[in-house]
Design an enzyme around this catalytic site. Structure first.
Site, PDB file in Angstrom:
ATOM      1  N   GLY A 172      41.162 -11.200  21.174  1.00 19.25           N
ATOM      2  CA  GLY A 172      40.639 -12.238  20.256  1.00 19.25           C
ATOM      3  C   GLY A 172      41.293 -12.237  18.916  1.00 19.25           C
ATOM      4  CB  ILE A 173      42.306 -10.177  16.104  1.00 21.08           C
ATOM      5  CG1 ILE A 173      40.933  -9.902  15.739  1.00 21.08           C
ATOM      6  CG2 ILE A 173      43.285 -10.280  14.995  1.00 21.08           C
ATOM      7  CD1 ILE A 173      40.589  -8.481  15.327  1.00 21.08           C
ATOM      8  CB  THR A 252      45.215  -6.611  10.875  1.00 24.75           C
ATOM      9  OG1 THR A 252      45.316  -7.257  12.262  1.00 24.75           O
ATOM     10  CG2 THR A 252      46.022  -7.370   9.993  1.00 24.75           C
ATOM     11  CB  ALA A 253      45.143  -2.896  15.182  1.00 25.85           C
ATOM     12  NE  ARG A 254      39.697   0.850  13.534  1.00 18.64           N
ATOM     13  CZ  ARG A 254      39.163  -0.158  13.152  1.00 18.64           C
ATOM     14  NH1 ARG A 254      39.828  -1.160  12.462  1.00 18.64           N
ATOM     15  NH2 ARG A 254      37.720  -0.493  13.194  1.00 18.64           N
ATOM     16  CG  ASP A 278      43.298  -4.812   6.095  1.00 17.77           C
ATOM     17  OD1 ASP A 278      43.292  -4.915   5.008  1.00 17.77           O
ATOM     18  OD2 ASP A 278      42.662  -4.973   7.147  1.00 17.77           O
ATOM     19  CD  GLU A 283      41.811   2.764   7.185  1.00 20.07           C
ATOM     20  OE1 GLU A 283      40.566   2.401   6.755  1.00 20.07           O
ATOM     21  OE2 GLU A 283      42.437   1.892   7.640  1.00 20.07           O
ATOM     22  CG  HIS A 301      40.132  -1.344   7.161  1.00 23.11           C
ATOM     23  ND1 HIS A 301      40.109  -0.197   7.743  1.00 23.11           N
ATOM     24  CD2 HIS A 301      39.828  -2.403   7.636  1.00 23.11           C
ATOM     25  CE1 HIS A 301      39.400  -0.641   8.933  1.00 23.11           C
ATOM     26  NE2 HIS A 301      39.413  -1.797   8.920  1.00 23.11           N
TER      27      HIS A 301
HETATM   28  N1  LIG Z   1      41.424  -4.833   9.745  1.00 22.78           N
HETATM   29  C1  LIG Z   1      40.437  -5.090  10.079  1.00 22.78           C
HETATM   30  O1  LIG Z   1      39.338  -5.076   9.345  1.00 22.78           O
HETATM   31  C2  LIG Z   1      39.922  -5.236  11.585  1.00 22.78           C
HETATM   32  C3  LIG Z   1      39.081  -6.092  12.016  1.00 22.78           C
HETATM   33  C4  LIG Z   1      38.492  -6.352  13.122  1.00 22.78           C
HETATM   34  C5  LIG Z   1      39.253  -5.550  14.039  1.00 22.78           C
HETATM   35  N2  LIG Z   1      40.408  -4.619  13.901  1.00 22.78           N
HETATM   36  C6  LIG Z   1      40.948  -4.128  14.810  1.00 22.78           C
HETATM   37  O2  LIG Z   1      41.644  -4.942  15.644  1.00 22.78           O
HETATM   38  C7  LIG Z   1      41.582  -4.281  17.005  1.00 22.78           C
HETATM   39  C8  LIG Z   1      41.528  -5.495  17.932  1.00 22.78           C
HETATM   40  O3  LIG Z   1      40.608  -6.383  17.742  1.00 22.78           O
HETATM   41  P1  LIG Z   1      40.162  -7.543  18.943  1.00 22.78           P
HETATM   42  O4  LIG Z   1      38.681  -8.194  18.535  1.00 22.78           O
HETATM   43  O5  LIG Z   1      41.347  -8.458  18.882  1.00 22.78           O
HETATM   44  O6  LIG Z   1      40.219  -6.826  20.218  1.00 22.78           O
HETATM   45  P2  LIG Z   1      40.222  -7.236  21.694  1.00 22.78           P
HETATM   46  O7  LIG Z   1      39.377  -6.240  22.660  1.00 22.78           O
HETATM   47  O8  LIG Z   1      39.767  -8.758  21.795  1.00 22.78           O
HETATM   48  O9  LIG Z   1      41.439  -7.152  21.947  1.00 22.78           O
HETATM   49  C9  LIG Z   1      42.555  -6.149  22.146  1.00 22.78           C
HETATM   50  C10 LIG Z   1      43.545  -6.433  23.022  1.00 22.78           C
HETATM   51  O10 LIG Z   1      44.388  -5.122  23.215  1.00 22.78           O
HETATM   52  C11 LIG Z   1      44.699  -5.109  24.589  1.00 22.78           C
HETATM   53  N3  LIG Z   1      45.261  -3.742  24.800  1.00 22.78           N
HETATM   54  C12 LIG Z   1      44.551  -2.671  24.751  1.00 22.78           C
HETATM   55  N4  LIG Z   1      45.259  -1.320  25.216  1.00 22.78           N
HETATM   56  C13 LIG Z   1      46.540  -2.005  24.915  1.00 22.78           C
HETATM   57  C14 LIG Z   1      47.836  -1.253  25.383  1.00 22.78           C
HETATM   58  N5  LIG Z   1      47.947   0.155  25.592  1.00 22.78           N
HETATM   59  N6  LIG Z   1      48.992  -1.885  25.216  1.00 22.78           N
HETATM   60  C15 LIG Z   1      48.775  -3.258  24.954  1.00 22.78           C
HETATM   61  N7  LIG Z   1      47.634  -3.905  24.810  1.00 22.78           N
HETATM   62  C16 LIG Z   1      46.249  -3.204  24.885  1.00 22.78           C
HETATM   63  C17 LIG Z   1      43.457  -5.487  25.265  1.00 22.78           C
HETATM   64  O11 LIG Z   1      43.803  -5.550  26.641  1.00 22.78           O
HETATM   65  C18 LIG Z   1      43.079  -6.694  24.574  1.00 22.78           C
HETATM   66  O12 LIG Z   1      43.530  -7.788  25.223  1.00 22.78           O
HETATM   67  C19 LIG Z   1      40.377  -3.615  17.339  1.00 22.78           C
HETATM   68  O13 LIG Z   1      40.213  -2.884  17.997  1.00 22.78           O
HETATM   69  C20 LIG Z   1      40.072  -3.198  15.844  1.00 22.78           C
HETATM   70  O14 LIG Z   1      40.415  -1.718  15.747  1.00 22.78           O
HETATM   71  C21 LIG Z   1      40.441  -4.407  12.478  1.00 22.78           C
END
Ligand SMILES: NC(=O)c1ccc[n+]([C@@H]2O[C@H](COP(=O)([O-])OP(=O)(O)OC[C@H]3O[C@@H](n4cnc5c(N)ncnc54)[C@H](O)[C@@H]3O)[C@@H](O)[C@H]2O)c1
Length: 342
Positions: A172-173, A252-254, A278, A283, A301
């Site tokens: 999604g992101i 922005t992931a983890r 972020d 943390e 974050h």
């Molecule tokens: N900074 C923030 O405040 C904040 C906010 C929301 C989410 N996040 C982080 O962002 C991450 C992603 O969010 P999202 O909603 O897009 O998740 P999502 O599940 O929609 O997308 C994650 C994508 O990563 C892919 N993926 C998983 N393992 C993988 C790998 N080993 N190699 C390549 N691709 C891989 C999945 O197939 C999926 O398409 C969340 O898990 C969360 O940790 C951070």
């Protein structure tokens, strides 16, 4: 103590605070009896749960910050929670604070808040991408230090136009960020656990590449994948070595999807020219090497830190609680448990 009005209703455990979606939460209170822990640390919480304080709860709502009270939702914690617990509704897209494996073993279904976070987090990603490309952190620091642009001028930045953005994790992101980066004239490549359908790739305007090609061919690399045992330190020394000299990193992931110590080394050597972050590995502690480096644009974050998005996330997580109580189903079960969906 249950009031006579709430007696007999299913019980729901509230872990954390409802900040925005008050009326939706009050509506849950009409169909369920809400319990809240008295504890404020993990040891006390486990004791409270073991004493039977939450017996009969079928669902729990939890926030990211409730980690401070419960710690990780893992096998030890689940052992203390009642057998009646069947649903864990997490308010957040990333659910690495929850051991999904342990929940599955206990027959507990877990939900998160996908899509609600996409715009705000991708906006933050674009802010960090542009800020890191333009080295704004250097100028911002000298300005605050009363030195205008500093004793020596900040290094010239780079334009996004024509640069390759490599997105690791095209969910999604990642997709939302791709759409926005295209407006800035960037060329989008991605690597994902599963390749997207051709028509989605076309719609997004992104080219699928293998992991090594993503590392070697990108001017900017954005991490957008979940943290789990398979993705922890997915970018470490070896991966930095494969990247172009002068690459820009955006996360922005983890934090722990990157080996933070390796990032600091790569920044210090100049191989990574700048970074926009972020999220951090431990943390709220931030590696001193990141704090000390003026070429790192740091945000604590705040990816979803907007009234609109935090409200959307609460509404989404509450809708999971409501569905769980009313129909024994979840609106958005986490991908690992799709086979448990009813
Ligand atoms: N900074 C923030 O405040 C904040 C906010 C929301 C989410 N996040 C982080 O962002 C991450 C992603 O969010 P999202 O909603 O897009 O998740 P999502 O599940 O929609 O997308 C994650 C994508 O990563 C892919 N993926 C998983 N393992 C993988 C790998 N080993 N190699 C390549 N691709 C891989 C999945 O197939 C999926 O398409 C969340 O898990 C969360 O940790 C951070």
């Amino acid at each position: 103590m249950a009031s006579s009005k709430s007696a007999g209703r299913p019980k729901v455990l509230l872990l954390g605070v409802i900040e925005h979606a008050q009326s939706s939460w009050e509506a849950v209170g009409e169909i369920a009896q809400i319990l809240m822990p008295k504890s404020n640390n993990r040891a006390d919480f486990i004791q409270e749960a073991s004493s039977g304080a939450f017996d009969g709860c079928v669902a729990a709502y939890r926030t990211f910050d409730s980690f401070e009270v419960t710690g990780k939702i893992d096998g030890e914690l689940l052992q203390a929670l009642p057998d009646s617990l069947r649903f864990l509704c997490h308010n957040g897209a990333g659910y690495d604070q929850v051991d999904v494996h342990a929940c599955t073993a206990r027959g507990i279904r877990v939900s998160n808040t996908p899509t609600a976070v996409d715009d705000a987090t991708a906006d933050m990603g674009i802010f960090l991408l542009l800020g890191a490309l333009r080295n704004v952190a250097v100028g911002m620091a000298s300005l605050r230090a009363g030195e205008w642009r500093g004793k020596t001028l900040p290094p010239l930045g780079h334009d996004p136009q024509g640069k390759v953005l490599g997105i690791l994790g095209m969910g999604g992101i990642g997709r939302n960020m791709a759409k926005k980066a295209l407006v800035f004239g960037m060329q989008i490549r991605y690597h994902n656990r599963t390749r997207l359908d051709a028509h989605i790739e076309k719609e997004i305007g992104a080219e699928y590449v293998d992991f090594d090609t993503l590392l070697a061919g990108s001017d900017v690399i954005s991490l957008n994948l979940p943290l789990n045992p398979k993705t922890r330190h997915i970018v470490s020394r070896n991966e930095f070595a494969k990247m172009k000299a002068g690459v820009v990193i955006v996360n922005t992931a983890r934090g722990a999807v990157i080996d933070e110590a390796a990032l600091v080394e790569a920044l210090d050597s100049g191989h990574v020219s700048s970074a926009g972050l972020d999220v951090y590995e431990n943390e709220p502690d931030v590696h001193p090497g990141l704090l000390a480096n003026p070429r790192v644009l740091l945000v604590p974050h705040m990816g979803t830190f907007t009234v609109e998005t935090e409200t959307k996330m609460e509404e989404w997580a509450i809708s999971n609680v409501r569905m769980a109580v009313e129909s024994g189903r979840l609106r958005s079960i986490v991908p690992e448990q799709k086979s448990m969906e009813r």
